[in-house]
Design a protein around this motif. Structure first.
Motif, short mmCIF file in Angstrom:
data_model
loop_
_atom_site.label_atom_id
_atom_site.label_comp_id
_atom_site.label_asym_id
_atom_site.label_seq_id
_atom_site.Cartn_x
_atom_site.Cartn_y
_atom_site.Cartn_z
N PHE A 1 13.15 6.67 7.71
CA PHE A 1 12.98 6.32 6.42
C PHE A 1 12.25 7.23 5.57
N SER A 2 12.58 7.69 4.30
CA SER A 2 11.84 8.80 3.74
C SER A 2 10.73 8.08 2.77
N ARG A 3 10.05 8.96 2.15
CA ARG A 3 8.70 8.71 1.49
C ARG A 3 9.18 7.66 0.36
N GLU A 4 10.19 8.39 -0.49
CA GLU A 4 10.87 7.69 -1.51
C GLU A 4 11.49 6.28 -1.27
N GLN A 5 12.04 6.01 -0.11
CA GLN A 5 12.34 4.74 0.51
C GLN A 5 11.27 3.76 0.52
N CYS A 6 10.23 4.13 1.16
CA CYS A 6 8.96 3.56 1.49
C CYS A 6 8.24 3.05 0.12
N LEU A 7 8.32 4.15 -0.90
CA LEU A 7 7.88 3.82 -2.28
C LEU A 7 8.66 2.63 -2.87
N THR A 8 10.07 2.70 -2.70
CA THR A 8 10.94 1.77 -3.34
C THR A 8 10.67 0.47 -2.75
N GLN A 9 10.36 0.64 -1.64
CA GLN A 9 10.10 -0.85 -0.84
C GLN A 9 8.75 -1.47 -1.27
N ASP B 1 0.87 -1.16 -0.01
CA ASP B 1 0.08 0.23 -0.07
C ASP B 1 0.92 1.12 0.07
N SER B 2 1.29 1.58 -1.14
CA SER B 2 1.91 2.99 -1.37
C SER B 2 1.36 4.07 -0.58
N SER B 3 0.18 4.36 -0.36
CA SER B 3 -0.52 5.59 0.33
C SER B 3 0.18 5.64 1.73
N LEU B 4 0.41 4.35 2.27
CA LEU B 4 1.04 4.59 3.69
C LEU B 4 2.22 5.45 3.49
N CYS B 5 3.18 5.50 2.51
CA CYS B 5 4.26 6.25 2.31
C CYS B 5 4.14 7.53 2.57
N ASP B 6 2.92 8.23 2.35
CA ASP B 6 2.60 9.77 2.78
C ASP B 6 2.81 9.98 3.97
N LEU B 7 2.61 8.87 4.79
CA LEU B 7 2.53 9.14 6.39
C LEU B 7 4.08 9.12 6.94
N MET B 8 4.99 8.81 6.26
CA MET B 8 6.34 8.63 6.65
C MET B 8 6.69 10.03 7.18
#
Length: 185
Positions: free
Chosen positions: A152-160, A140-147
């Motif tokens: 960890f950055s939003r970009e690292q989360c999106l990569t994961q 769920d990439s929308s969770l990356c907006d909560l970083m």
């Protein structure tokens, strides 16, 4: 018929009172393991299999840190926040409250990850770590907006999340037995 039901209930209640409500669980296979950490892993495995987190208390006489780690594993695997409360039991002479608070936070994060509980992740000391695991596991990439960007950055989360989307096996949270199964007795 009513008398039979009442008699049955009396027998059940009597049995519970005589035998006690908790079951005896044999952990002797964990005795005398050469490495204390393996003893903890062994007892945690039995606690998980038998749904008896109180078995972690057996480690108190060896090392409270091992006991606390046992609760971290058992709490996460059984998906039960209440188990984490056992870590906060502080003795009067316990000078290392920081370690207990860290272990408590780790336990709560572990349960949150297993339950995909985003709200609980955000209350933890290292929310980005917890969120990254959930984002990957759920893809769920929308969770990356909560970083927060602290760990960890939003970009690292999106990569994961992208890595997990392309991984045939997914990025599920590994179970305790998947991590330690081969070293259990």
């Amino acid at each position: 018929m009513k008398e039979v039901k009442i008699l049955f209930l009396i027998v059940i209640v009597g049995t519970l009172l005589v035998n006690g409500c908790s079951k005896e669980v044999d952990t002797s296979e964990c005795d005398d393991l050469p490495i204390p950490g393996r003893t903890m892993i062994c007892i945690a495995a039995i606690a998980i299999e038998e749904n008896e987190p109180s078995l972690c208390e057996q480690l108190s006489n060896q090392d409270e840190a091992l006991r606390d780690n046992c609760y971290v594993y058992v709490g996460g695997e059984l998906r039960d926040y209440d188990i984490c409360e056992n870590i906060l039991v502080v003795k009067e002479d316990d000078a290392d409250n920081y370690a207990k608070e860290h272990n408590y936070d780790t336990c709560m994060s572990s349960v949150a990850q297993h339950l995909n509980d985003v709200d609980e992740c955000q209350r933890r000391d290292m929310p980005d770590v917890c969120m990254l695991v959930i984002a990957g596991a759920t893809k769920d990439s929308s969770l990356c907006d909560l970083m927060s960007g602290e760990f960890f950055s939003r970009e690292q989360c999106l990569t994961q999340v992208e890595i997990c989307e392309n991984n045939q096996d997914g990025c599920e949270i590994p179970s305790f037995f998947k991590l330690y199964g081969e070293i259990l007795p």
